[in-house]
Write a protein that holds these residues in place. Structure first.
Motif, PDB file in Angstrom:
ATOM      1  N   TYR A   1       0.823  -1.211   0.000  1.00 47.09           N
ATOM      2  CA  TYR A   1       0.000   0.000   0.000  1.00 47.09           C
ATOM      3  C   TYR A   1       0.857   1.261   0.000  1.00 47.09           C
ATOM      4  O   TYR A   1       0.419   2.323  -0.436  1.00 47.09           O
ATOM      5  CB  TYR A   1      -0.933   0.008   1.214  1.00 47.09           C
ATOM      6  N   TYR A   2       2.068   1.155   0.477  1.00 44.20           N
ATOM      7  CA  TYR A   2       2.998   2.287   0.503  1.00 44.20           C
ATOM      8  C   TYR A   2       3.913   2.324  -0.712  1.00 44.20           C
ATOM      9  O   TYR A   2       4.293   3.404  -1.169  1.00 44.20           O
ATOM     10  CB  TYR A   2       3.873   2.212   1.764  1.00 44.20           C
ATOM     11  N   LEU A   3       4.269   1.174  -1.246  1.00 43.22           N
ATOM     12  CA  LEU A   3       5.351   1.096  -2.219  1.00 43.22           C
ATOM     13  C   LEU A   3       4.891   0.856  -3.649  1.00 43.22           C
ATOM     14  O   LEU A   3       5.649   1.111  -4.589  1.00 43.22           O
ATOM     15  CB  LEU A   3       6.327  -0.018  -1.813  1.00 43.22           C
ATOM     16  N   SER A   4       3.688   0.345  -3.845  1.00 45.09           N
ATOM     17  CA  SER A   4       3.228   0.015  -5.188  1.00 45.09           C
ATOM     18  C   SER A   4       2.790   1.256  -5.956  1.00 45.09           C
ATOM     19  O   SER A   4       2.226   2.197  -5.385  1.00 45.09           O
ATOM     20  CB  SER A   4       2.050  -0.970  -5.104  1.00 45.09           C
ATOM     21  N   ASP A   5       3.032   1.235  -7.266  1.00 41.49           N
ATOM     22  CA  ASP A   5       2.582   2.323  -8.141  1.00 41.49           C
ATOM     23  C   ASP A   5       1.218   2.030  -8.759  1.00 41.49           C
ATOM     24  O   ASP A   5       0.729   2.829  -9.573  1.00 41.49           O
ATOM     25  CB  ASP A   5       3.607   2.546  -9.263  1.00 41.49           C
ATOM     26  N   GLU A   6       0.606   0.909  -8.408  1.00 43.54           N
ATOM     27  CA  GLU A   6      -0.706   0.555  -8.953  1.00 43.54           C
ATOM     28  C   GLU A   6      -1.711   1.656  -8.620  1.00 43.54           C
ATOM     29  O   GLU A   6      -1.734   2.193  -7.507  1.00 43.54           O
ATOM     30  CB  GLU A   6      -1.151  -0.783  -8.361  1.00 43.54           C
ATOM     31  N   ALA A   7      -2.553   2.018  -9.596  1.00 50.76           N
ATOM     32  CA  ALA A   7      -3.392   3.218  -9.480  1.00 50.76           C
ATOM     33  C   ALA A   7      -4.292   3.184  -8.249  1.00 50.76           C
ATOM     34  O   ALA A   7      -4.409   4.180  -7.518  1.00 50.76           O
ATOM     35  CB  ALA A   7      -4.228   3.378 -10.750  1.00 50.76           C
ATOM     36  N   ARG A   8      -4.944   2.037  -8.003  1.00 52.32           N
ATOM     37  CA  ARG A   8      -5.867   1.977  -6.866  1.00 52.32           C
ATOM     38  C   ARG A   8      -5.123   2.126  -5.547  1.00 52.32           C
ATOM     39  O   ARG A   8      -5.634   2.729  -4.595  1.00 52.32           O
ATOM     40  CB  ARG A   8      -6.640   0.662  -6.899  1.00 52.32           C
ATOM     41  N   LEU A   9      -3.930   1.568  -5.458  1.00 49.86           N
ATOM     42  CA  LEU A   9      -3.169   1.686  -4.224  1.00 49.86           C
ATOM     43  C   LEU A   9      -2.631   3.100  -4.038  1.00 49.86           C
ATOM     44  O   LEU A   9      -2.513   3.580  -2.906  1.00 49.86           O
ATOM     45  CB  LEU A   9      -2.038   0.668  -4.200  1.00 49.86           C
ATOM     46  N   THR A  10      -2.321   3.768  -5.136  1.00 50.62           N
ATOM     47  CA  THR A  10      -1.922   5.177  -5.047  1.00 50.62           C
ATOM     48  C   THR A  10      -3.080   6.018  -4.522  1.00 50.62           C
ATOM     49  O   THR A  10      -2.898   6.904  -3.675  1.00 50.62           O
ATOM     50  CB  THR A  10      -1.464   5.696  -6.419  1.00 50.62           C
ATOM     51  N   GLU A  11      -4.288   5.738  -5.007  1.00 53.27           N
ATOM     52  CA  GLU A  11      -5.480   6.436  -4.508  1.00 53.27           C
ATOM     53  C   GLU A  11      -5.671   6.180  -3.015  1.00 53.27           C
ATOM     54  O   GLU A  11      -5.996   7.095  -2.251  1.00 53.27           O
ATOM     55  CB  GLU A  11      -6.722   5.965  -5.270  1.00 53.27           C
ATOM     56  N   THR A  12      -5.477   4.937  -2.606  1.00 58.22           N
ATOM     57  CA  THR A  12      -5.625   4.598  -1.188  1.00 58.22           C
ATOM     58  C   THR A  12      -4.590   5.331  -0.345  1.00 58.22           C
ATOM     59  O   THR A  12      -4.893   5.821   0.751  1.00 58.22           O
ATOM     60  CB  THR A  12      -5.490   3.079  -0.985  1.00 58.22           C
ATOM     61  N   ARG A  13      -3.382   5.421  -0.854  1.00 60.47           N
ATOM     62  CA  ARG A  13      -2.309   6.124  -0.144  1.00 60.47           C
ATOM     63  C   ARG A  13      -2.664   7.600   0.046  1.00 60.47           C
ATOM     64  O   ARG A  13      -2.452   8.162   1.126  1.00 60.47           O
ATOM     65  CB  ARG A  13      -1.014   5.969  -0.935  1.00 60.47           C
ATOM     66  N   ASN A  14      -3.207   8.216  -0.973  1.00 58.07           N
ATOM     67  CA  ASN A  14      -3.623   9.615  -0.864  1.00 58.07           C
ATOM     68  C   ASN A  14      -4.752   9.766   0.151  1.00 58.07           C
ATOM     69  O   ASN A  14      -4.779  10.735   0.927  1.00 58.07           O
ATOM     70  CB  ASN A  14      -4.067  10.142  -2.228  1.00 58.07           C
ATOM     71  N   ALA A  15      -5.681   8.809   0.134  1.00 61.39           N
ATOM     72  CA  ALA A  15      -6.782   8.849   1.102  1.00 61.39           C
ATOM     73  C   ALA A  15      -6.262   8.670   2.524  1.00 61.39           C
ATOM     74  O   ALA A  15      -6.788   9.268   3.475  1.00 61.39           O
ATOM     75  CB  ALA A  15      -7.809   7.769   0.773  1.00 61.39           C
ATOM     76  N   TYR A  16      -5.219   7.868   2.685  1.00 56.15           N
ATOM     77  CA  TYR A  16      -4.641   7.670   4.016  1.00 56.15           C
ATOM     78  C   TYR A  16      -3.994   8.956   4.513  1.00 56.15           C
ATOM     79  O   TYR A  16      -4.134   9.326   5.695  1.00 56.15           O
ATOM     80  CB  TYR A  16      -3.621   6.536   3.965  1.00 56.15           C
ATOM     81  N   ARG A  17      -3.293   9.656   3.632  1.00 58.12           N
ATOM     82  CA  ARG A  17      -2.697  10.940   4.020  1.00 58.12           C
ATOM     83  C   ARG A  17      -3.788  11.904   4.489  1.00 58.12           C
ATOM     84  O   ARG A  17      -3.630  12.588   5.519  1.00 58.12           O
ATOM     85  CB  ARG A  17      -1.936  11.548   2.838  1.00 58.12           C
ATOM     86  N   GLU A  18      -4.886  11.921   3.765  1.00 60.09           N
ATOM     87  CA  GLU A  18      -6.007  12.787   4.155  1.00 60.09           C
ATOM     88  C   GLU A  18      -6.601  12.348   5.490  1.00 60.09           C
ATOM     89  O   GLU A  18      -7.014  13.186   6.307  1.00 60.09           O
ATOM     90  CB  GLU A  18      -7.080  12.769   3.063  1.00 60.09           C
ATOM     91  N   HIS A  19      -6.639  11.050   5.713  1.00 60.72           N
ATOM     92  CA  HIS A  19      -7.151  10.553   6.990  1.00 60.72           C
ATOM     93  C   HIS A  19      -6.263  11.004   8.143  1.00 60.72           C
ATOM     94  O   HIS A  19      -6.768  11.460   9.189  1.00 60.72           O
ATOM     95  CB  HIS A  19      -7.233   9.026   6.969  1.00 60.72           C
ATOM     96  N   LEU A  20      -4.954  10.881   7.972  1.00 57.82           N
ATOM     97  CA  LEU A  20      -4.033  11.321   9.016  1.00 57.82           C
ATOM     98  C   LEU A  20      -4.243  12.801   9.332  1.00 57.82           C
ATOM     99  O   LEU A  20      -4.296  13.201  10.510  1.00 57.82           O
ATOM    100  CB  LEU A  20      -2.588  11.089   8.579  1.00 57.82           C
ATOM    101  N   ALA A  21      -4.373  13.608   8.292  1.00 60.15           N
ATOM    102  CA  ALA A  21      -4.586  15.042   8.489  1.00 60.15           C
ATOM    103  C   ALA A  21      -5.928  15.303   9.174  1.00 60.15           C
ATOM    104  O   ALA A  21      -6.035  16.197  10.032  1.00 60.15           O
ATOM    105  CB  ALA A  21      -4.519  15.771   7.150  1.00 60.15           C
ATOM    106  N   ARG A  22      -6.939  14.537   8.798  1.00 63.43           N
ATOM    107  CA  ARG A  22      -8.270  14.710   9.399  1.00 63.43           C
ATOM    108  C   ARG A  22      -8.233  14.431  10.898  1.00 63.43           C
ATOM    109  O   ARG A  22      -8.792  15.193  11.699  1.00 63.43           O
ATOM    110  CB  ARG A  22      -9.258  13.773   8.700  1.00 63.43           C
ATOM    111  N   VAL A  23      -7.567  13.371  11.298  1.00 64.76           N
ATOM    112  CA  VAL A  23      -7.509  13.016  12.722  1.00 64.76           C
ATOM    113  C   VAL A  23      -6.728  14.073  13.498  1.00 64.76           C
ATOM    114  O   VAL A  23      -7.142  14.490  14.596  1.00 64.76           O
ATOM    115  CB  VAL A  23      -6.886  11.627  12.905  1.00 64.76           C
TER     116      VAL A  23
END
Length: 696
Positions: free
Chosen positions: A208-230
Motif C-alpha cells: 500500500y505504501y510502495l506500489s505504483d498501482e493506481a488503486r493503491l496510489t489512490e488509497t495512499r492519498n486517502a490515508y494521508r487525508e485521513h491522518l490530516a483529518r484526525v
C-alpha cells in the motif's frame, strides 16, 4: 502477533486417533440404523417417526442457489453457487457476505439477547455493554477521557522517553512500530518466550505504501487525508504537513518490512537472541526500557524479522520526535475511535471501513457493542452462550465425525507412495498426538480483577486492553496453558495450533451449512468434514510439517521425502499463481500455499472418511445427485461469498487464504470429482491426470 492462531483462522479441527480399525469402527450416527422403543422393550412393528428435516433444502444443500447452465468443469463454484452469487446482495455494513457471515450474524444476534438481559441485571458484561452503547454520554465527554494520554504523548522529548511511552501504548492496545507477544518457544514448546516482530504501518501491507498501482496510489492519498483529518479533529495545527511526515516515516518502515511470504516461514522467523545482542544490532531503540515497560524484562527474545526490526530501530533514531509523537497520537485516536466523539469514529470508519474495504455503512451500534463486550469479557459471555446454544448432542456428533476423519488421515499417510516408512512413522506419531477441542474450553478465565465502570466506555476499553496484555505477559515462567483457546465459542471459524499440536472448533461453526445432524452425511463430510480435514492437514502443510509430534520446530523428514513434498507444494503454488480474481491481480501461490495444501488434503481425507463411513454400501441418489456429487456440492456451498472490490483487493495482497471461488476450484486436483461430474478436457478446470496435484 506470533502463532496463537498459528496455521489458520478459517478452519480448525480437534482430533485424536481412533483406537479401532476401519472394520471395527462404528458407523457415523448420521447413517446408523435406529430402533424405536417404549420403556425397555422394543415395540414392533411400528411406523418410525419421520426423521427431522435438515435446515437447508431437502438433504442439506440449497439447490436453488445453483446455476446449472454452467458446466461443473468450466467453473464448479458458479455451477454450485451461481444463482446465489448473482442474486445475493452484500449488506451495506459488510465488506463481503457469505456463509460465514450468515452464521456470524446469528451468533451476534444470540449474543445480543444475552447482553440485553445482562444489561437489565447490571452484571459486569451488562455494564460494559451498556456503557459502550451510550453514544450520547461518549459524545458529551468529548476528548476528556483520552486527554491525559495525549498530553503525555506531547511531553515526549527524546527517543528514550518515546520507548517508555511506546511500552505503555502497547499495554493499552495501541499499535507501535514493533509487535510483541508471549507464546510458546518454537524450539522449546514447553516454555513461554517473548517474541518481537515488525509493525508500524497504518495501512494493511507494505504494498500500500510502495506500489505504483493506481488503486493503491489512490488509497495512499486517502490515508494521508485521513491522518490530516484526525490531527485536525484533535486540534493540532499544520495538519497536512504533519500527516505527510507520518506517511513518509511509515513508507520508510514499509521498505524495511519483510514480505508476507517470508514472514510466514517458520524457519526464517525463528531468530532467538539475547536482548544484549538485540540492542547491539538495533541501537536506535531502547529495547531494555521497552521490555521492562511492557512487563517482560527478559534476557532473550525471538525476533521474527531481524533486518526489519534493525531498520525500524534506525528509523526511529533518525526521525524527528515530533513525527514519532504524531504517529502515536493518530494511532491512539484511531484505536479508541469507537469510544471517542462521533467525529473520530466516523473518520476512522471512512478510511478503514470504506476506503480500504469498500463498506458503505458503519455497523449498528448494538452490533459493535456486542463485539466489544465479547472481546473484552470473552469467557464471561461465552459461558452463557454455550449453555444456551450448544447442546451436548451436537458436540458428541461432531466428535464422532472428527474421529472418522482422523482415522482416514492415518490411512492416507500409510498409503502414500512418495513417502518413506521412516517419515510415515513420524507423521503417524504426530497425528496420534493431536489434542481435540470442540465447542468451548473446559476452563474459563477469571475477570474479577478487571474493573468495569458504568458510563465509562473509554476507560472500560483501556482497562480491558491492559488486562489482556497483562494476562499474556503473565504467562512468562508459567506452565503452558494447554486448556486455553484462541477463539471464543461464538466465533464462526476454527484454527490449528502447531506448538500445542491441536485443532480447534468453536461452537458457532458447528451449524448448517457446515454441520447439520439432520442433513445427508455427504453434505456433512463435504462441509465440516472437509473443515476437519483442513485443520488436520494444516499440521502437515508447508509450515506445519516443520513441527514434530511434541510441537517443536524440528526437521523430522528424510531429505528425500522433503524434496518430494516440496516438489508437490511447488506445483500447487504455481497452479494458484495462475488465477486472476481481479484484472491485473493474481492469487499469490506462495502466500496462500499453507491454506491451499490444507484445502486439497482436507477435502481428500474427508472424501475418504465419507466413503469409509458407508462400509461398502452405495449411498442413494437424492434429487438426482449421487453421494459423491453431494459431497463436493457440500464443499462448494460453504464457500459461497460475494466480495466488494476493495475488500477482495486487500485480501489478494494480505490474506493467506485464496478467495472463495479459487478455494472451491481445488476439486480439479481430485480424481473422485472427475468421476462424479465428468468434466471434459476442453473445459477450463480440467487437468490431465499427470497435472493433478496429490499431496496427502
Amino acid at each position: 502477533m506470533r502463532r496463537l492462531l498459528l496455521a489458520t483462522t478459517l478452519f480448525a479441527t480437534p482430533a485424536l486417533l481412533a483406537g479401532c480399525t476401519r472394520a471395527e469402527r462404528p458407523a457415523p450416527a448420521a447413517v446408523a440404523q435406529q430402533t424405536q422403543t417404549v420403556g425397555e422393550a422394543a415395540v414392533g412393528p411400528v411406523t418410525p417417526a419421520p426423521a427431522p428435516a435438515p435446515q437447508i433444502g431437502s438433504f442439506g444443500f440449497d439447490v436453488a442457489g445453483m446455476d446449472r447452465s454452467v458446466a461443473p468443469g468450466e467453473d464448479f463454484y458458479a455451477y454450485a453457487n451461481g444463482t446465489w452469487a448473482r442474486t445475493t446482495e452484500i449488506p451495506s455494513d459488510k465488506s463481503n457476505f457469505g456463509m460465514f457471515s450468515v452464521l456470524a450474524d446469528l451468533s451476534q444476534e444470540r449474543t445480543h439477547s444475552i447482553l440485553e438481559e445482562a444489561k437489565a441485571e447490571g452484571s459486569k458484561i451488562g455494564t460494559a455493554y451498556a456503557a459502550y452503547l451510550d453514544r450520547q454520554a461518549i459524545d458529551a465527554r468529548g476528548l476528556e477521557p483520552i486527554r491525559p494520554w495525549l498530553d503525555r504523548i506531547a511531553a515526549v522529548t527524546d527517543t528514550g522517553a518515546y520507548a517508555a511511552l511506546a511500552a505503555e501504548a502497547d499495554r493499552a492496545g495501541i499499535p507501535i512500530p514493533f509487535a510483541t507477544y508471549v507464546g510458546q518457544d518454537d524450539k522449546n514448546p514447553e516454555v513461554y518466550a517473548l517474541s518481537l516482530a515488525q509493525a508500524g504501518l497504518g495501512m494493511p501491507d507494505r504494498d500500500y505504501y510502495l506500489s505504483d498501482e493506481a488503486r493503491l496510489t489512490e488509497t495512499r492519498n486517502a490515508y494521508r487525508e485521513h491522518l490530516a483529518r484526525v490531527l485536525t479533529l484533535a486540534g493540532e495545527p499544520n495538519a497536512a504537513a504533519r500527516a505527510q511526515a507520518v506517511l513518509d516515516f511509515e513508507t520508510a518502515i514499509a521498505r524495511a518490512h519483510w514480505t508476507r511470504v517470508d514472514s510466514r516461514d517458520a524457519d526464517k522467523t525463528y531468530n532467538k537472541m539475547t536482548v544484549a545482542d538485540l540492542t547491539t544490532r538495533a541501537p536506535g531503540f531502547d529495547f531494555v526500557r521497552y521490555f521492562e515497560g511492557i512487563g517482560a524484562p527478559v534476557d532473550s527474545v525471538i525476533v521474527a524479522q531481524p533486518s526489519a526490526v534493525e531498520g525500524i530501530a534506525r528509523l526511529i533514531a533518525d526521525t524527528p520526535v515530533q513525527v514519532l509523537r504524531d504517529q502515536l497520537m493518530v494511532r491512539s485516536l484511531d484505536s479508541f475511535a469507537d469510544v471517542l466523539p462521533t467525529a473520530f469514529d466516523d473518520a476512522q470508519f471512512a478510511f478503514y471501513g470504506t476506503t480500504l474495504s469498500g463498506t458503505p455503512e458503519q455497523q449498528a451500534r448494538w452490533k459493535r457493542a456486542v463485539d466489544f463486550t465479547s472481546a473484552a469479557l470473552a469467557d464471561e459471555v461465552s459461558q452463557e452462550y454455550v449453555a444456551r446454544y450448544f447442546p451436548p448432542e451436537t458436540k458428541a456428533a461432531a466428535d464422532e465425525l472428527v474421529q472418522n476423519v482422523i482415522a482416514a488421515m492415518g490411512d492416507r499417510i500409510r498409503g502414500l507412495d512418495w513417502m518413506s516408512a521412516e517419515t510415515k512413522e513420524r507423521a503417524l506419531a504426530k497425528l496420534a498426538a493431536f489434542t481435540p477441542k470442540i465447542g468451548y474450553p473446559d476452563r474459563w478465565r477469571d475477570y474479577s480483577n478487571l474493573e468495569i465502570r458504568p458510563g465509562d466506555a473509554f476507560g472500560n476499553n483501556w482497562r480491558a486492553n491492559q488486562w489482556a496484555h497483562n494476562y499474556n505477559v503473565g504467562k512468562l515462567g508459567q506452565p503452558i496453558y494447554r486448556w486455553e483457546w484462541g477463539m471464543t465459542p461464538m466465533t464462526v471459524n476454527a484454527y490449528a495450533n502447531f506448538g500445542m499440536v491441536e485443532i480447534v472448533f468453536p461452537a458457532a461453526i458447528l451449524q448448517p451449512p457446515f454441520f447439520d445432524p439432520n442433513a445427508d452425511p455427504a453434505l456433512n463430510y463435504g462441509g465440516i468434514g472437509a473443515v476437519i480435514g483442513h485443520e488436520i492437514s494444516h499440521h502437515f502443510d508447508d509450515q506445519g510439517s516443520k513441527y514434530d509430534a511434541t510441537g517443536q520446530l524440528e526437521q523430522w523428514w528424510t531429505p528425500e521425502d522433503l524434496a518430494a513434498f516440496e516438489a508437490r507444494t511447488a506445483a500447487l503454488s504455481a497452479q494458484y499463481d495462475a488465477y486472476e480474481p481481479l484484472p491485473g491481480m493474481r492469487v499469490q501461490g506462495d502466500l496462500t500455499l499453507g491454506e491451499n495444501v490444507a484445502d486439497l488434503a482436507g477435502l481428500t481425507v474427508a472424501h475418504k472418511a465419507y466413503r469409509d463411513s458407508l462400509v461398502g454400501q452405495e449411498p442413494p441418489v437424492l434429487d438426482g445427485f449421487t453421494g459423491d456429487q453431494r459431497f463436493y456440492l457440500g464443499w462448494a456451498q460453504v464457500w459461497r461469498r460475494n466480495y466488494r472490490e476493495a475488500n477482495l483487493r486487500q485480501r489478494l495482497l494480505t490474506d493467506p487464504h485464496s478467495p472463495s471461488q479459487q478455494r472451491t476450484w481445488v476439486v480439479r486436483n481430485l480424481d473422485p470429482w472427475y468421476s462424479a461430474f465428468d468434466p471434459q478436457p476442453s473445459q477450463q478446470l480440467y487437468l490431465e491426470p499427470a497435472e493433478r496435484v496429490n499431496i496427502w
